[in-house]
Design an enzyme around this catalytic site. Structure first.
Site, PDB file in Angstrom:
ATOM      1  N   HIS A   1      -7.411 -38.623  55.114  1.00 59.28           N
ATOM      2  CA  HIS A   1      -6.813 -38.981  53.835  1.00 59.28           C
ATOM      3  C   HIS A   1      -6.719 -40.496  53.706  1.00 59.28           C
ATOM      4  O   HIS A   1      -6.270 -41.180  54.620  1.00 59.28           O
ATOM      5  CB  HIS A   1      -5.420 -38.351  53.746  1.00 59.28           C
ATOM      6  CG  HIS A   1      -4.647 -38.742  52.531  1.00 59.28           C
ATOM      7  ND1 HIS A   1      -3.364 -39.247  52.599  1.00 59.28           N
ATOM      8  CD2 HIS A   1      -4.956 -38.719  51.217  1.00 59.28           C
ATOM      9  CE1 HIS A   1      -2.922 -39.494  51.388  1.00 59.28           C
ATOM     10  NE2 HIS A   1      -3.865 -39.198  50.529  1.00 59.28           N
TER      11      HIS A   1
ATOM     12  N   HIS B   1      -4.774 -49.180  47.610  1.00 64.33           N
ATOM     13  CA  HIS B   1      -3.783 -48.131  47.808  1.00 64.33           C
ATOM     14  C   HIS B   1      -2.769 -48.188  46.676  1.00 64.33           C
ATOM     15  O   HIS B   1      -1.847 -49.003  46.702  1.00 64.33           O
ATOM     16  CB  HIS B   1      -3.096 -48.318  49.157  1.00 64.33           C
ATOM     17  CG  HIS B   1      -2.497 -47.058  49.710  1.00 64.33           C
ATOM     18  ND1 HIS B   1      -1.658 -46.262  48.989  1.00 64.33           N
ATOM     19  CD2 HIS B   1      -2.647 -46.449  50.923  1.00 64.33           C
ATOM     20  CE1 HIS B   1      -1.290 -45.220  49.722  1.00 64.33           C
ATOM     21  NE2 HIS B   1      -1.878 -45.308  50.915  1.00 64.33           N
TER      22      HIS B   1
END
Length: 360
Positions: free
Chosen positions: A48, A96
């Site tokens: 992930h 992110h």
């Protein structure tokens, strides 16, 4: 010296056996037993947010989801890599949530590193899942795949509009050298005429829930796409491949959540405490009537997560993997220190304040 035809017939079985033994020893995705399996019939271990690491190269950022580089992830058996694509200063960067919080560099560099690894590992099938955060057109993503050279490995399905009832075997994908499957979340198939190998994720895949902060919160119920949410039978009958999210976050100040490294050994374990990966995978297998096609985890080497994937695949003696020690490195790193948390929380707070100013 002359040999009779009878002598030749005597040794013919041995002569024929040698190439057969050689062929059977070729491993696809680290096991000879997987070569004849369909792409959809095996379980692929996923990292992930693979580009976002928590190690010395990024000052042990607490927003990092993995402990080692892309190359090391692939070396250790990861075969699904996910990331987030954002627009930043005229290029596609991997960020992110926001490029202000964590910028892991360009999509091009990420693809180039994967391509280099695939060049050196010709018997492996790799899957990418790109979260299309800023809604790039297929042509923009395609340009990065072309420049990196990785497009040469791209697998293109018969249709971009419906899930597939039958996927090729790993062996067939290796033989045709179409060893890269790329999903994009999301990408309108009707607008993608230039790069049919870029597959809209939710046309082919369904996912369970994510953003879990308590080990009891994992569920096998379909969550996305909305058309199959909480409709397991429909999700399976649609032909979509099950992607099982299994990563735990922890809540910080200001409503911020970060990957829970401290719990990763139990979260990714094949058995044991509540919320362990092995038990969750078996539960989903029973509910779906098949093992999840993809299992997506943080800190994949904790647990280790690969033990559960090997069990689902019936692999007992994997070959060609390289061991890593990122868990031990992280345990001694700043990632567990108050300073590391303060750095990330402060950056996130500044971002939140910035959004409040913009929308005020």
């Amino acid at each position: 010296m002359k040999f009779s035809g009878l002598w030749a017939l005597t040794f013919l079985p041995c002569m024929l056996a040698a190439p057969l033994r050689l062929a059977s020893s070729v491993a696809c995705n680290n096991s000879p037993n997987l070569c004849k399996q369909s792409y959809s019939e095996i379980t692929h271990l996923g990292a992930h947010d693979s580009a976002f690491t928590r190690n010395a190269t990024d000052n042990f950022s607490t927003s990092g989801n993995q402990g080692v580089s892309i190359t090391e992830q692939l070396d250790a058996g990861v075969r699904l890599l996910t990331t987030q694509a954002h627009s930043n200063n005229g290029q596609i960067d991997l960020c992110h949530t926001s490029c202000f919080l964590y910028n892991a560099g360009s999509l091009l560099n990420w693809l180039t590193e994967i391509k280099t690894w695939m060049d050196a590992n010709p018997n492996d099938v790799v899957t990418l899942l790109i979260v299309n955060s800023d809604k790039f057109a297929a042509s923009a993503l395609d340009a990065e795949f072309k420049t990196s050279g990785i497009k040469d490995y791209a697998y293109t399905p018969p249709s971009n509009f419906t899930a597939m009832s039958t996927w090729p075997s790993l062996q067939d994908m290796v033989k045709s050298n179409t060893r890269l499957v790329t999903f994009v979340a999301s990408l309108d198939p009707s607008g993608n005429t230039v790069a049919p190998y870029l597959l809209d994720e939710f046309t082919y895949v369904f996912e369970n829930n994510y953003n879990v902060v308590d080990p009891s919160g994992f569920s096998c119920n379909p969550d996305r796409p909305a058309t199959v949410a909480n409709k397991t039978a429909l999700a399976i009958s649609s032909g979509r491949l099950p992607l099982m999210n299994h990563f735990l976050d922890e809540a910080e100040a200001f409503g911020i959540e970060i990957p829970n490294f401290n719990a990763s050994n139990s979260t990714n374990a094949p058995s044991g405490a509540a919320g362990n990966l092995g038990s969750a995978a078996m539960e989903c297998t029973n509910i779906y009537g098949k093992a999840p096609t993809f299992i997506l985890v943080d800190f994949f080497d904790s647990g280790p997560a690969i033990a559960t994937v090997d069990s689902l695949n019936g692999v007992s003696a994997a070959v060609g993997r390289k061991a890593i020690t990122s868990t031990q490195i992280l345990a001694e790193s700043l990632s567990r220190s108050p300073a590391g948390r303060v750095r990330y929380s402060a950056a996130a707070l500044l971002l939140i304040l910035g959004w409040m100013v913009v929308w005020a």
